[in-house]
Enzyme design. Sequence first.
Site, mmCIF file in Angstrom:
data_model
loop_
_atom_site.group_PDB
_atom_site.id
_atom_site.type_symbol
_atom_site.label_atom_id
_atom_site.label_comp_id
_atom_site.label_asym_id
_atom_site.label_seq_id
_atom_site.Cartn_x
_atom_site.Cartn_y
_atom_site.Cartn_z
ATOM 1 N N GLY A 21 8.963 -20.183 1.613
ATOM 2 C CA GLY A 21 9.602 -20.856 2.509
ATOM 3 C C GLY A 21 10.040 -19.907 3.749
ATOM 4 O O GLY A 21 10.186 -18.824 3.413
ATOM 5 N N GLY A 107 0.303 -29.905 -3.939
ATOM 6 C CA GLY A 107 -0.378 -28.743 -3.615
ATOM 7 C C GLY A 107 -0.569 -27.803 -4.802
ATOM 8 O O GLY A 107 -0.700 -28.360 -6.114
ATOM 9 N N ILE A 109 1.354 -25.844 -6.599
ATOM 10 C CA ILE A 109 2.418 -25.801 -7.611
ATOM 11 C C ILE A 109 2.271 -26.826 -8.433
ATOM 12 O O ILE A 109 2.207 -27.140 -9.708
ATOM 13 C CB ILE A 109 3.814 -25.499 -7.141
ATOM 14 C CG1 ILE A 109 3.719 -24.144 -6.316
ATOM 15 C CG2 ILE A 109 4.699 -25.769 -8.180
ATOM 16 C CD1 ILE A 109 5.054 -23.943 -5.564
ATOM 17 N N HIS A 249 18.301 -21.727 -7.399
ATOM 18 C CA HIS A 249 16.994 -21.501 -6.819
ATOM 19 C C HIS A 249 16.230 -20.367 -7.418
ATOM 20 O O HIS A 249 16.188 -19.216 -6.667
ATOM 21 C CB HIS A 249 17.588 -21.159 -5.263
ATOM 22 C CG HIS A 249 16.326 -21.433 -4.520
ATOM 23 N ND1 HIS A 249 16.598 -22.141 -2.932
ATOM 24 C CD2 HIS A 249 14.872 -21.641 -4.473
ATOM 25 C CE1 HIS A 249 15.282 -22.459 -2.598
ATOM 26 N NE2 HIS A 249 14.390 -21.828 -3.390
#
Length: 283
Positions: A21, A107, A109, A249
């Site tokens: 990201g 995609g 992943i 996260h």
Amino acid sequence: MQELVDAAGPTLRVVSTISVGHEHIDLKVTAERNIQVGYTPDILTDAVADSAVMLALMASRRAGQSYSFVKDNQWPSFHWTPFAFCGPQLSTTSFSPTRTVGFLGFGRIAHAVVKRVAAFGITHCIYTPRPGAADQSVRDTQLRDAHGLVSVTPVDLPTLARESDVLFVLAPGGSATRHIINAEFLRQMRATSVLVNNGRGSIVDSAALARALAEGWIWGAGLDVVDEEPQVGPEHPLVREPRCVVLPHIGSAASETRAEMATLTARNVLAGVMGEPLPVAIQ
């Protein structure tokens, strides 16, 4: 970003983030200053896919509740019953011979997740393609055959909601996907469905998900990202939901993966300083 670039001055040649990201980088500012920008895609594919399957298992089998039960010393006074702490099984059984996994974001992943869940006997895979995406029927057939699935099929959002036993959210953030998982979407899901978000917190409306869990619209949720992160603590509505597992996260937080990401970040920076093309640059 503007403040950082101004402070660095005109000699700043490169910025590289140790992540996929890059919403935290103002690409307009870097482009105006002719600053190269690097990032670290691909490397974390397997680590994030591992964590997505982990969250699916934790949420479906009530791992958060069960762990708290032991940690809070409730086990010694517990009277066992046949269906205590039960939840929907990820793998197929004679009682449930078919299982459908859904993907919002299909995609690299997502494909790695398909490879992993195929071992659980998953029979069907559905996903929602990006608007305007090219036909992927050849790729889908290859995925189906490679992993022994019955089908890999593009569907619209309502179908994705209705038919997913486990829904993996792996789409990018941004205005196009903000709160695409909302109350309307969640109401269409099954009472036994599990939602897993390893994409971006902004994709899922936290208030709507908390209500869906509290009122039993869906079975459970496993979240590695939350819209309000990092301002997520004990009083957050999703943390308070017993059937929601929230992690800070950590999808790429495998030692080997982070070491590779750090190495690529350093290579990007060194190449930029030397005036060379970055090994992996944001175009």
